[in-house]
Design a protein around this motif. Sequence first.
Motif, mmCIF file in Angstrom:
data_model
loop_
_atom_site.group_PDB
_atom_site.id
_atom_site.type_symbol
_atom_site.label_atom_id
_atom_site.label_comp_id
_atom_site.label_asym_id
_atom_site.label_seq_id
_atom_site.Cartn_x
_atom_site.Cartn_y
_atom_site.Cartn_z
ATOM 1 N N PRO A 31 11.070 0.970 -26.006
ATOM 2 C CA PRO A 31 10.119 0.921 -24.771
ATOM 3 C C PRO A 31 8.685 0.301 -25.178
ATOM 4 C CG PRO A 31 10.912 3.020 -25.659
ATOM 5 C CD PRO A 31 11.616 2.047 -26.342
ATOM 6 N N ALA A 32 8.226 -0.059 -26.279
ATOM 7 C CA ALA A 32 7.113 -0.627 -26.649
ATOM 8 C C ALA A 32 7.161 -1.975 -26.329
ATOM 9 C CB ALA A 32 6.711 -0.371 -28.244
ATOM 10 N N ALA A 33 8.472 -2.467 -26.434
ATOM 11 C CA ALA A 33 8.857 -4.047 -26.446
ATOM 12 C C ALA A 33 8.844 -4.763 -25.049
ATOM 13 C CB ALA A 33 10.091 -4.486 -27.036
ATOM 14 N N VAL A 34 8.751 -3.770 -24.030
ATOM 15 C CA VAL A 34 9.244 -4.176 -22.581
ATOM 16 C C VAL A 34 8.090 -3.330 -21.696
ATOM 17 C CG1 VAL A 34 11.412 -4.883 -22.922
ATOM 18 C CG2 VAL A 34 10.958 -2.599 -22.199
ATOM 19 N N GLY A 35 7.679 -4.137 -20.615
ATOM 20 C CA GLY A 35 6.884 -3.148 -19.357
ATOM 21 C C GLY A 35 8.097 -2.740 -18.703
ATOM 22 N N MET A 36 7.492 -1.471 -18.106
ATOM 23 C CA MET A 36 8.203 -0.867 -17.044
ATOM 24 C C MET A 36 7.608 -0.706 -15.571
ATOM 25 S SD MET A 36 10.659 0.310 -18.971
ATOM 26 C CE MET A 36 11.275 1.506 -17.925
ATOM 27 N N PRO A 37 8.431 -0.517 -14.696
ATOM 28 C CA PRO A 37 8.110 -0.330 -13.303
ATOM 29 C C PRO A 37 7.303 0.802 -13.313
ATOM 30 C CG PRO A 37 10.551 -0.264 -13.378
ATOM 31 C CD PRO A 37 10.035 -0.449 -14.827
ATOM 32 N N THR A 38 6.286 0.700 -12.164
ATOM 33 C CA THR A 38 5.504 1.833 -11.922
ATOM 34 C C THR A 38 6.167 2.808 -10.796
ATOM 35 O OG1 THR A 38 3.488 0.202 -12.329
ATOM 36 C CG2 THR A 38 3.023 2.175 -11.193
ATOM 37 N N ALA A 39 6.081 4.055 -10.899
ATOM 38 C CA ALA A 39 6.764 4.991 -10.134
ATOM 39 C C ALA A 39 5.581 5.293 -9.057
ATOM 40 C CB ALA A 39 7.178 6.132 -10.868
ATOM 41 N N ALA A 40 6.069 5.309 -7.836
ATOM 42 C CA ALA A 40 5.199 5.747 -6.586
ATOM 43 C C ALA A 40 5.954 7.105 -6.038
ATOM 44 C CB ALA A 40 5.099 4.976 -5.474
ATOM 45 N N ASP A 41 5.032 7.890 -5.518
ATOM 46 C CA ASP A 41 5.571 9.232 -4.820
ATOM 47 C C ASP A 41 5.568 9.047 -3.221
ATOM 48 O OD1 ASP A 41 5.979 10.750 -7.247
ATOM 49 O OD2 ASP A 41 3.663 10.854 -7.277
ATOM 50 N N SER A 42 5.142 7.992 -2.886
ATOM 51 C CA SER A 42 5.019 7.982 -1.437
ATOM 52 C C SER A 42 4.997 6.531 -1.038
ATOM 53 C CB SER A 42 3.904 8.628 -0.764
ATOM 54 O OG SER A 42 2.735 7.919 -1.079
ATOM 55 N N ALA A 43 5.462 6.142 0.352
ATOM 56 C CA ALA A 43 5.323 4.813 0.947
ATOM 57 C C ALA A 43 3.948 4.242 0.668
ATOM 58 C CB ALA A 43 5.890 4.817 2.494
ATOM 59 N N GLU A 44 3.006 5.156 1.275
ATOM 60 C CA GLU A 44 1.692 4.444 1.017
ATOM 61 C C GLU A 44 1.237 4.300 -0.471
ATOM 62 O OE1 GLU A 44 2.471 6.747 4.456
ATOM 63 O OE2 GLU A 44 2.731 7.294 2.773
ATOM 64 N N GLU A 45 1.628 5.147 -1.253
ATOM 65 C CA GLU A 45 1.276 4.844 -2.629
ATOM 66 C C GLU A 45 1.787 3.587 -3.198
ATOM 67 O OE1 GLU A 45 1.002 6.943 -7.151
ATOM 68 O OE2 GLU A 45 2.216 7.877 -5.528
ATOM 69 N N ALA A 46 3.015 3.450 -2.842
ATOM 70 C CA ALA A 46 4.064 2.189 -3.178
ATOM 71 C C ALA A 46 3.398 1.095 -2.770
ATOM 72 C CB ALA A 46 5.474 2.305 -2.809
ATOM 73 N N VAL A 47 2.743 0.946 -1.615
ATOM 74 C CA VAL A 47 2.167 -0.314 -1.010
ATOM 75 C C VAL A 47 1.055 -0.340 -1.678
ATOM 76 C CG1 VAL A 47 1.065 -1.196 1.014
ATOM 77 C CG2 VAL A 47 3.437 -0.153 1.137
ATOM 78 N N ASP A 48 -0.040 0.582 -1.932
ATOM 79 C CA ASP A 48 -1.402 0.547 -2.626
ATOM 80 C C ASP A 48 -1.173 -0.010 -4.053
ATOM 81 O OD1 ASP A 48 -2.627 1.110 -0.212
ATOM 82 O OD2 ASP A 48 -3.047 3.221 -1.082
ATOM 83 N N LEU A 49 -0.167 0.520 -4.662
ATOM 84 C CA LEU A 49 0.208 -0.039 -6.186
ATOM 85 C C LEU A 49 0.610 -1.545 -6.122
ATOM 86 C CD1 LEU A 49 2.088 2.985 -7.497
ATOM 87 C CD2 LEU A 49 -0.129 2.048 -8.313
ATOM 88 N N ALA A 50 1.543 -1.790 -5.207
ATOM 89 C CA ALA A 50 1.905 -3.225 -5.367
ATOM 90 C C ALA A 50 0.848 -4.160 -4.962
ATOM 91 C CB ALA A 50 3.370 -3.423 -4.390
ATOM 92 N N LEU A 51 0.127 -3.921 -4.003
ATOM 93 C CA LEU A 51 -1.107 -4.867 -3.687
ATOM 94 C C LEU A 51 -2.135 -4.973 -4.481
ATOM 95 C CD1 LEU A 51 -1.034 -4.386 0.563
ATOM 96 C CD2 LEU A 51 0.083 -6.149 -0.995
ATOM 97 N N ARG A 52 -2.374 -3.735 -5.189
ATOM 98 C CA ARG A 52 -3.466 -3.964 -6.216
ATOM 99 C C ARG A 52 -2.904 -4.468 -7.378
ATOM 100 N NH1 ARG A 52 -3.951 1.612 -8.013
ATOM 101 N NH2 ARG A 52 -4.081 2.006 -5.851
ATOM 102 N N MET A 53 -1.696 -4.325 -7.652
ATOM 103 C CA MET A 53 -1.036 -5.315 -9.061
ATOM 104 C C MET A 53 -1.031 -6.811 -8.629
ATOM 105 S SD MET A 53 1.387 -2.556 -10.845
ATOM 106 C CE MET A 53 2.515 -2.274 -9.626
ATOM 107 N N ALA A 54 -0.499 -7.036 -7.400
ATOM 108 C CA ALA A 54 -0.106 -8.343 -7.026
ATOM 109 C C ALA A 54 -1.614 -9.064 -6.974
ATOM 110 C CB ALA A 54 0.630 -8.558 -5.687
ATOM 111 N N ASP A 55 -2.671 -8.310 -6.688
ATOM 112 C CA ASP A 55 -4.118 -8.842 -6.741
ATOM 113 C C ASP A 55 -4.799 -8.897 -8.040
ATOM 114 O OD1 ASP A 55 -5.953 -10.133 -4.900
ATOM 115 O OD2 ASP A 55 -7.227 -8.567 -4.868
ATOM 116 N N GLY A 56 -4.129 -8.617 -9.115
ATOM 117 C CA GLY A 56 -4.697 -8.504 -10.362
ATOM 118 C C GLY A 56 -5.370 -7.407 -10.574
ATOM 119 N N GLY A 57 -4.989 -6.205 -9.824
ATOM 120 C CA GLY A 57 -5.618 -5.064 -10.299
ATOM 121 C C GLY A 57 -7.072 -4.767 -9.535
ATOM 122 N N SER A 58 -7.451 -5.622 -8.434
ATOM 123 C CA SER A 58 -8.761 -5.330 -7.881
ATOM 124 C C SER A 58 -8.682 -4.205 -6.713
ATOM 125 C CB SER A 58 -9.287 -6.711 -7.184
ATOM 126 O OG SER A 58 -8.387 -7.170 -6.102
#
Length: 175
Positions: A142-169
């Motif tokens: 586990p320490a050697a690789v990154g893991m996907p981020t889990a979301a609990d809803s469609a809204e959270e999935a989109v918010d997380l993906a866009l935040r991460m794609a934009d470098g966390g902003s």
Amino acid sequence: MAEDSPAGRERTYVAVIGAGNASAAEKEAAERIGALLGERGVVVVCGGLGGVMEAACRGAQSRGGTAVGLLPGRDRAVGNSYLTVALPTGMGELRNGLVVAVCDAVIAVGGSWGTLSEISLAMRTGKPTVVLDSWDLRPARPAAVGMPTAADSAEEAVDLALRMADGGSGQGAAG
């Protein structure tokens, strides 16, 4: 405005991946994700066929969004009817690498073996990856690789993906 840039170069591209043989709940989540992405001016990228792919495209189209399908075969006509752009690759399942390569982030909804391969390719290439009711992965080191981020809803999935794609902003394609 970013969407008006030549060839959409300033827009965010998010792959929505999942099984062609998806459950009703997976299709509902994928359609909601596609709609949320479409509202924000994000280009939805997928494998272009049915199930999760078709539902995400339907959602994007319902909000005036763009849906691009990278098809496994050579026949553009087999793509789902909600695609804005259907690109036949003639590559079969190998097109999964292209789906991942062209996007800024990945959202997996449910899925089967093809989805797992796309998640793996995304993680291997450093693409931000969000999973919604998808694979529960446990790496040997586990320490050697990154893991996907889990979301609990469609809204959270989109918010997380866009935040991460934009470098966390926290800002998506259309802010």
